[in-house]
Design an enzyme around this catalytic site. Structure first.
Site, mmCIF file in Angstrom:
data_model
loop_
_atom_site.group_PDB
_atom_site.id
_atom_site.type_symbol
_atom_site.label_atom_id
_atom_site.label_comp_id
_atom_site.label_asym_id
_atom_site.label_seq_id
_atom_site.Cartn_x
_atom_site.Cartn_y
_atom_site.Cartn_z
ATOM 1 C CG ASN B 201 -1.648 1.344 1.137
ATOM 2 O OD1 ASN B 201 -1.845 2.198 -0.037
ATOM 3 N ND2 ASN B 201 -1.658 1.741 2.592
ATOM 4 C CD GLU B 202 -1.470 4.922 0.129
ATOM 5 O OE1 GLU B 202 -0.970 5.891 1.888
ATOM 6 O OE2 GLU B 202 -2.456 5.507 0.558
#
Lengths: 268, 237
Positions: B201-202
């Site tokens: 995630n990110e």
């Protein structure tokens, strides 16, 4: 959807009980001395009807032992694993199943997902399953299956090793301890989500029994390639095959691709 | 031409890998994302027969012919997707899981994913702090034409950020992470809706995990053959 040969899902008739409230070992639970509690509609405490696949919390909600955490502020009334300790959410799951084998048949007990690790007992035999939420376990149990077809299965499921604690103010990922394990991480709470009190401990995905002959197909891989502006396509297929017998297997392996042109009419 | 049988001899107590000669399809019905065409699916059945025993094992799966390309566009800095050579405007939704107690039924998946398709979405992103979604989820995405962006389990819990500071080197057991990643890929790789694997995630996973994932998910050399002009002879799905 992939289908295995003679596959039977074990998704009903499960019982569950908190491990600290069960006085028997896994071996005792899965042998006839003493007799295990049979799955019934009204199991004797501490046993309760279990949700498999599902989580410990799912089973407790199903039995109305705790309220549904997703209504109002009811999640606040459920004890968090950081307060209760991991033992509180360490649960036995128990079921029975019928499976009789013919000569040269082999049987696998398959778990498609357990969070976080487990001790499996089948007819008195113990098999430990390694940690990791996102892994499959396929156990060959041919020699353990009872010839009369009546088999007793108990699974002791342990929560993640680092369930962490939830700060009073909540927040993104609690204290982040859950990230030390290979498991789902939203369970310590996020900006959009309250913490999941058992951290999703449980037999959370499909359990099945599959029966094959001496050679088993494992994890086929299908890949397509194209040429001539998608007018021509090729299907590339690779499979693994395991021969479990004591003799060389002379085999024919076939692949067939069909498409349904109308209901129940297939083009080969 | 879409049926093929081969003879094999497999030594006792052994595990072998076998690749079929490729099957040819003329003008196949392609699988398209929601809004671009039909989600044509073929049924692939593999059967192994053992002499003296009979049918030993059978496996079947729905398969869709499609080619997905994705790259960062130099002009905009944004990620572009192409399906079967056609550029697609991605309209996506973020997904964690269907139910926080993991009561994941086929009916629930079907309802949730049909809802995404009805909203005119063509992609679902499975966030790294949630699940590697289940085959039943992917089967619904195959049927409704939802491309899936699937992330592995790296979030702000494992990047050294946050208060208190999270473990900066990812999960403690990197070998376990990679084992789970490899097993998950094997579980899901045949679904035509599976469009993209993302490390987390990110952010980028720890170096060793990221490098291992990149190696494991790289294009097979067989599909890198090029003609005299450097153009791939065949274009990989």
């Amino acid at each position: 959807m992939a289908e295995q040969h003679r596959k039977m899902s074990l998704d009903s008739g499960w019982l569950a009980a908190r491990s600290t409230e069960v006085e028997f070992s896994g071996t005792q639970l899965t042998t006839t001395h003493p007799p295990p509690p049979p799955p019934t509609t009204s199991p004797i405490p501490p046993w309760m009807n279990a949700l498999v696949p599902g989580t410990v919390l799912g089973t407790l909600v199903k039995n109305k032992v705790i309220p549904d955490p997703f209504y109002g502020l009811q999640n606040e009334s459920i004890i968090d694993i950081a307060v209760s300790g991991r033992e509180h959410y360490t649960f036995w799951f128990f079921t029975t199943f019928h499976c009789s084998l013919l000569e040269n048949q082999y049987c696998d007990l398959n778990f498609r997902g357990i969070n976080y690790y487990a001790d499996v007992y089948l007819n008195g035999h113990e098999i430990s399953l390694d940690k990791g939420m996102f892994r499959r376990h396929s156990l060959e149990v041919t020699d353990i299956i009872h010839p009369d077809g009546h088999n007793l299965l108990a699974v002791l499921v342990h929560p993640p090793n680092h369930p962490g604690t939830i700060p009073l103010e909540g927040g993104q990922g609690g204290d982040h301890e859950i990230g030390k394990d290979v498991t789902t991480q939203y369970v310590e709470g996020w900006d959009w989500m309250a913490p999941i009190r058992d951290r999703n401990t449980g037999i959370w995905d499909e359990v099945s029994i599959s029966v094959t002959g001496p050679v088993k197909i494992i994890d086929p891989h299908l890949v397509s390639s194209f040429s001539d502006d998608y007018k021509r396509a090729y299907l590339h297929t690779t499979i693994e095959l395991e021969n479990r017998s004591l003799s060389t297997a002379e085999c024919s392996v076939s692949i067939q691709v069909t498409t349904e042109v109308e209901d129940d009419i297939c083009l080969v | 031409e879409h049926l093929q049988t081969q003879s094999l001899s497999i030594p006792s107590k052994s595990r072998v890998q076998y690749t079929f000669p490729e099957l040819f399809f003329s003008k196949p019905n392609l699988w398209w994302p929601n809004g671009m065409g039909k989600q044509s699916l073929y049924n692939v059945v593999i059967v192994i027969d053992v002499i003296g025993f009979g049918e030993s094992d059978l496996w079947s799966h729905h398969f869709g012919f499609r080619k997905i390309e994705t790259y960062i566009d130099d002009a905009t800095g944004g990620r572009l997707f192409k399906v079967n050579g056609e550029r697609i405007f991605i309209r996506g939704g973020n997904w964690i899981l269907s139910d926080g107690l993991l009561r994941l039924s086929k009916k629930r998946y079907n309802t949730d994913i049909k809802f995404h398709a009805d909203m005119n979405f063509n992609m679902i992103r499975c966030w790294g702090g949630g699940l590697a979604e289940r085959p039943e989820f992917y089967q619904c995405c195959d049927n409704y034409g939802l491309l899936v962006w699937q992330e592995f389990w790296i979030t702000g819990d494992v990047d050294g950020r946050g208060v208190p500071v999270s473990n900066p080197k990812g999960p403690q057991d990197h070998d376990l992470f990679l084992f789970c990643a490899r097993d998950t890929v094997k579980l899901l790789r045949n679904h035509p809706s599976l469009a993209l694997w993302v490390g987390g995630n990110e952010q980028i996973p720890p170096d060793d995990i990221n490098a291992a994932l990149k190696i494991d998910l790289r294009l097979h050399p067989y599909f890198e053959h090029a003609d005299e002009n450097g153009k791939p002879i065949r274009e990989l799905s």
